[in-house]
Design a protein around this motif. Structure first.
Motif, mmCIF file in Angstrom:
data_model
loop_
_atom_site.group_PDB
_atom_site.id
_atom_site.type_symbol
_atom_site.label_atom_id
_atom_site.label_comp_id
_atom_site.label_asym_id
_atom_site.label_seq_id
_atom_site.Cartn_x
_atom_site.Cartn_y
_atom_site.Cartn_z
ATOM 1 N N ASP A 122 0.826 -1.205 0.000
ATOM 2 C CA ASP A 122 0.000 0.000 0.000
ATOM 3 C C ASP A 122 0.859 1.253 0.000
ATOM 4 O O ASP A 122 0.394 2.331 -0.366
ATOM 5 N N VAL A 123 2.105 1.126 0.402
ATOM 6 C CA VAL A 123 3.026 2.256 0.488
ATOM 7 C C VAL A 123 3.990 2.278 -0.702
ATOM 8 O O VAL A 123 4.374 3.340 -1.178
ATOM 9 N N CYS A 124 4.361 1.103 -1.205
ATOM 10 C CA CYS A 124 5.344 0.986 -2.289
ATOM 11 C C CYS A 124 4.911 1.796 -3.508
ATOM 12 O O CYS A 124 3.766 1.699 -3.966
ATOM 13 N N ILE A 125 5.840 2.594 -4.034
ATOM 14 C CA ILE A 125 5.563 3.393 -5.229
ATOM 15 C C ILE A 125 6.257 2.832 -6.469
ATOM 16 O O ILE A 125 6.202 3.432 -7.543
ATOM 17 N N SER A 127 6.969 -3.899 -5.413
ATOM 18 C CA SER A 127 8.111 -4.672 -4.966
ATOM 19 C C SER A 127 7.680 -5.827 -4.075
ATOM 20 O O SER A 127 6.668 -5.748 -3.374
ATOM 21 N N HIS A 128 8.460 -6.888 -4.122
ATOM 22 C CA HIS A 128 8.294 -7.980 -3.171
ATOM 23 C C HIS A 128 9.641 -8.664 -2.983
ATOM 24 O O HIS A 128 10.460 -8.699 -3.902
ATOM 25 N N PRO A 129 9.881 -9.173 -1.767
ATOM 26 C CA PRO A 129 11.138 -9.876 -1.524
ATOM 27 C C PRO A 129 11.121 -11.234 -2.204
ATOM 28 O O PRO A 129 10.096 -11.911 -2.234
ATOM 29 N N VAL A 130 12.254 -11.626 -2.758
ATOM 30 C CA VAL A 130 12.370 -12.939 -3.393
ATOM 31 C C VAL A 130 12.215 -14.036 -2.339
ATOM 32 O O VAL A 130 11.534 -15.022 -2.566
ATOM 33 N N PRO A 143 12.537 5.151 -0.807
ATOM 34 C CA PRO A 143 12.121 6.547 -0.626
ATOM 35 C C PRO A 143 10.845 6.725 0.187
ATOM 36 O O PRO A 143 10.589 7.818 0.689
ATOM 37 N N VAL A 144 10.052 5.666 0.343
ATOM 38 C CA VAL A 144 8.812 5.777 1.114
ATOM 39 C C VAL A 144 8.790 4.833 2.322
ATOM 40 O O VAL A 144 7.742 4.651 2.942
#
Length: 77
Positions: A12-15, A36-39, A57-58
């Motif tokens: 919800d925060v990832c840009i 984004s997501h962690p592998v 950045p966020v």
């Protein structure tokens, strides 16, 4: 840095800036929606993953100790 980490991305925060991928290409991916997501969410500690979290950045990336849930990043104040 002997404890395992749990890495999460708050979608919800990832840009979708891709800074995490630039810092830790082996550890983060952007999906089709540029989120984004962690592998590997549960992993050994990594300087690259920490740098990715610090460089977001966020501040969408959080790292906790997998066993206890104690915050690694961002640090609890």
């Amino acid at each position: 840095m002997g404890d395992r980490w749990h890495v999460e991305v708050d979608r919800d925060v990832c840009i979708g800036s891709g800074m995490c991928v630039a810092a830790a290409a082996e550890d983060f991916r952007l999906d089709g929606a540029r989120q984004s997501h962690p592998v590997a969410p549960d992993r050994d500690p990594s300087e690259a993953v920490l740098a990715a979290a610090e460089g977001c950045p966020v501040e969408a990336i959080s790292i906790t100790l997998a066993e206890t849930g104690e915050a690694v990043f961002p640090p609890e104040e």
